[in-house]
Design a protein around this motif. Structure first.
Motif, PDB file in Angstrom:
ATOM      1  N   ASP A 174      34.579  44.296  34.633  1.00 43.26           N
ATOM      2  CA  ASP A 174      33.743  43.763  35.702  1.00 43.26           C
ATOM      3  C   ASP A 174      32.467  44.586  35.864  1.00 43.26           C
ATOM      4  O   ASP A 174      32.229  45.520  35.120  1.00 43.26           O
ATOM      5  CB  ASP A 174      34.525  43.765  37.021  1.00 43.26           C
ATOM      6  N   PHE A 175      31.680  44.223  36.859  1.00 48.67           N
ATOM      7  CA  PHE A 175      30.440  44.915  37.211  1.00 48.67           C
ATOM      8  C   PHE A 175      29.445  44.923  36.042  1.00 48.67           C
ATOM      9  O   PHE A 175      28.908  45.948  35.666  1.00 48.67           O
ATOM     10  CB  PHE A 175      30.728  46.338  37.691  1.00 48.67           C
ATOM     11  N   LYS A 176      29.201  43.750  35.488  1.00 49.51           N
ATOM     12  CA  LYS A 176      28.267  43.614  34.373  1.00 49.51           C
ATOM     13  C   LYS A 176      26.854  43.268  34.844  1.00 49.51           C
ATOM     14  O   LYS A 176      25.925  43.242  34.053  1.00 49.51           O
ATOM     15  CB  LYS A 176      28.744  42.511  33.416  1.00 49.51           C
TER      16      LYS A 176
ATOM     17  N   HIS B   9      48.373  35.075  19.838  1.00 53.65           N
ATOM     18  CA  HIS B   9      49.464  34.526  20.635  1.00 53.65           C
ATOM     19  C   HIS B   9      48.966  34.271  22.054  1.00 53.65           C
ATOM     20  O   HIS B   9      47.935  34.820  22.464  1.00 53.65           O
ATOM     21  CB  HIS B   9      50.663  35.483  20.653  1.00 53.65           C
ATOM     22  N   ALA B  10      49.687  33.461  22.776  1.00 52.40           N
ATOM     23  CA  ALA B  10      49.341  33.201  24.172  1.00 52.40           C
ATOM     24  C   ALA B  10      49.664  34.431  25.006  1.00 52.40           C
ATOM     25  O   ALA B  10      50.673  35.103  24.778  1.00 52.40           O
ATOM     26  CB  ALA B  10      50.094  31.978  24.679  1.00 52.40           C
ATOM     27  N   ARG B  11      48.798  34.729  25.935  1.00 49.94           N
ATOM     28  CA  ARG B  11      49.012  35.867  26.824  1.00 49.94           C
ATOM     29  C   ARG B  11      48.266  35.624  28.128  1.00 49.94           C
ATOM     30  O   ARG B  11      47.308  34.853  28.173  1.00 49.94           O
ATOM     31  CB  ARG B  11      48.554  37.165  26.175  1.00 49.94           C
ATOM     32  N   SER B  12      48.671  36.313  29.167  1.00 49.92           N
ATOM     33  CA  SER B  12      47.994  36.190  30.456  1.00 49.92           C
ATOM     34  C   SER B  12      46.698  36.990  30.420  1.00 49.92           C
ATOM     35  O   SER B  12      46.691  38.137  29.955  1.00 49.92           O
ATOM     36  CB  SER B  12      48.887  36.711  31.586  1.00 49.92           C
ATOM     37  N   PRO B  13      45.606  36.414  30.893  1.00 46.89           N
ATOM     38  CA  PRO B  13      44.341  37.144  30.922  1.00 46.89           C
ATOM     39  C   PRO B  13      44.477  38.460  31.682  1.00 46.89           C
ATOM     40  O   PRO B  13      45.098  38.502  32.753  1.00 46.89           O
ATOM     41  CB  PRO B  13      43.391  36.193  31.642  1.00 46.89           C
ATOM     42  N   ARG B  14      43.929  39.503  31.088  1.00 46.40           N
ATOM     43  CA  ARG B  14      43.988  40.858  31.671  1.00 46.40           C
ATOM     44  C   ARG B  14      45.416  41.281  31.990  1.00 46.40           C
ATOM     45  O   ARG B  14      45.647  42.099  32.874  1.00 46.40           O
ATOM     46  CB  ARG B  14      43.099  40.967  32.903  1.00 46.40           C
TER      47      ARG B  14
ATOM     48  N   MET C 279      39.521  35.577  38.163  1.00 49.58           N
ATOM     49  CA  MET C 279      39.451  36.738  37.279  1.00 49.58           C
ATOM     50  C   MET C 279      38.031  37.312  37.214  1.00 49.58           C
ATOM     51  O   MET C 279      37.848  38.530  37.181  1.00 49.58           O
ATOM     52  CB  MET C 279      39.904  36.343  35.870  1.00 49.58           C
ATOM     53  N   LEU C 280      37.043  36.455  37.234  1.00 52.16           N
ATOM     54  CA  LEU C 280      35.665  36.900  37.005  1.00 52.16           C
ATOM     55  C   LEU C 280      34.839  37.011  38.282  1.00 52.16           C
ATOM     56  O   LEU C 280      33.617  37.109  38.218  1.00 52.16           O
ATOM     57  CB  LEU C 280      34.989  35.941  36.019  1.00 52.16           C
TER      58      LEU C 280
ATOM     59  N   ASP D  27      34.166  39.417  40.116  1.00 55.45           N
ATOM     60  CA  ASP D  27      33.318  40.616  40.135  1.00 55.45           C
ATOM     61  C   ASP D  27      32.608  40.853  38.809  1.00 55.45           C
ATOM     62  O   ASP D  27      31.961  41.888  38.630  1.00 55.45           O
ATOM     63  CB  ASP D  27      34.154  41.855  40.473  1.00 55.45           C
ATOM     64  N   TYR D  28      32.716  39.920  37.862  1.00 57.27           N
ATOM     65  CA  TYR D  28      32.156  40.144  36.519  1.00 57.27           C
ATOM     66  C   TYR D  28      30.656  40.398  36.572  1.00 57.27           C
ATOM     67  O   TYR D  28      30.157  41.345  35.978  1.00 57.27           O
ATOM     68  CB  TYR D  28      32.462  38.948  35.612  1.00 57.27           C
ATOM     69  N   TRP D  29      29.909  39.560  37.290  1.00 55.28           N
ATOM     70  CA  TRP D  29      28.451  39.720  37.362  1.00 55.28           C
ATOM     71  C   TRP D  29      28.016  40.490  38.605  1.00 55.28           C
ATOM     72  O   TRP D  29      26.829  40.528  38.914  1.00 55.28           O
ATOM     73  CB  TRP D  29      27.755  38.353  37.296  1.00 55.28           C
ATOM     74  N   ARG D  30      28.963  41.114  39.263  1.00 51.48           N
ATOM     75  CA  ARG D  30      28.600  41.957  40.407  1.00 51.48           C
ATOM     76  C   ARG D  30      27.766  43.122  39.899  1.00 51.48           C
ATOM     77  O   ARG D  30      27.975  43.629  38.792  1.00 51.48           O
ATOM     78  CB  ARG D  30      29.878  42.463  41.073  1.00 51.48           C
TER      79      ARG D  30
END
Length: 161
Positions: free
Chosen positions: A24-26, A70-75, A150-151, A153-156
């Motif tokens: 996050d914080f990108k 394989h399938a997985r949960s994000p983060r 999930m995102l 705070d990505y562009w915070r």
């Protein structure tokens, strides 16, 4: 004819900006896309008239062994559904490529100064092009709720960390 592998030249590299893989914080981070010297300056002619670039870059940090088919949960968050490799936007995809749409601030010779490029310092840039509004998705973009969660705070702004 089936193609198994494709090689691409590295046309530029990211200078400055993010360091280390952060989830996050990108936002608000300035960096430079530095065109390699083998490409003439003329290849940038007119690019300063555009507000944004479409940048394709290679996840060079990490290890190719990180690829997860394989399938997985994000983060690894069990609150979000397991999804396949080609749903995730990370370095675990087979080609390890990403696309970003940073805002172009100015051009100084071979240096394209941008903000909101989510690639780390030293990242190889495979391609970049002026962003045409007409080439962005047409019509409504739909998705389940978990990417927004999930995102959030990505562009915070990175200075808020």
């Amino acid at each position: 004819m089936s193609v198994e592998r494709i090689e691409f030249p590295v046309v530029a590299e990211v200078v400055g900006g993010h360091v280390g893989r952060l989830d996050d914080f990108k936002g608000g981070v300035e960096s430079i896309i530095r065109l390699r010297p083998e490409y003439p300056l003329e290849t940038l002619q007119g690019i300063e008239e555009f507000s944004h670039l479409q940048v394709t870059w290679y996840f060079s940090a990490g290890n190719p062994a990180d690829v997860a088919l394989h399938a997985r949960s994000p983060r690894d968050n069990p609150d979000w559904p397991a999804t396949g490799t080609f749903v995730h936007h990370n370095h675990r995809r087979p080609a390890r490529l990403a696309t970003s749409f940073p805002r172009l601030l100015r051009v100084d010779s071979r240096d394209l100064h941008v903000v909101d490029l989510d690639a780390d310092d030293g990242t190889p840039v495979i391609d970049f092009v002026a962003c045409f509004q007409e080439m962005l998705p047409r019509g409504p973009v739909t998705q389940p709720s978990w990417p927004s969660e999930m995102l959030k705070d990505y562009w915070r702004d990175a200075r808020e960390r």
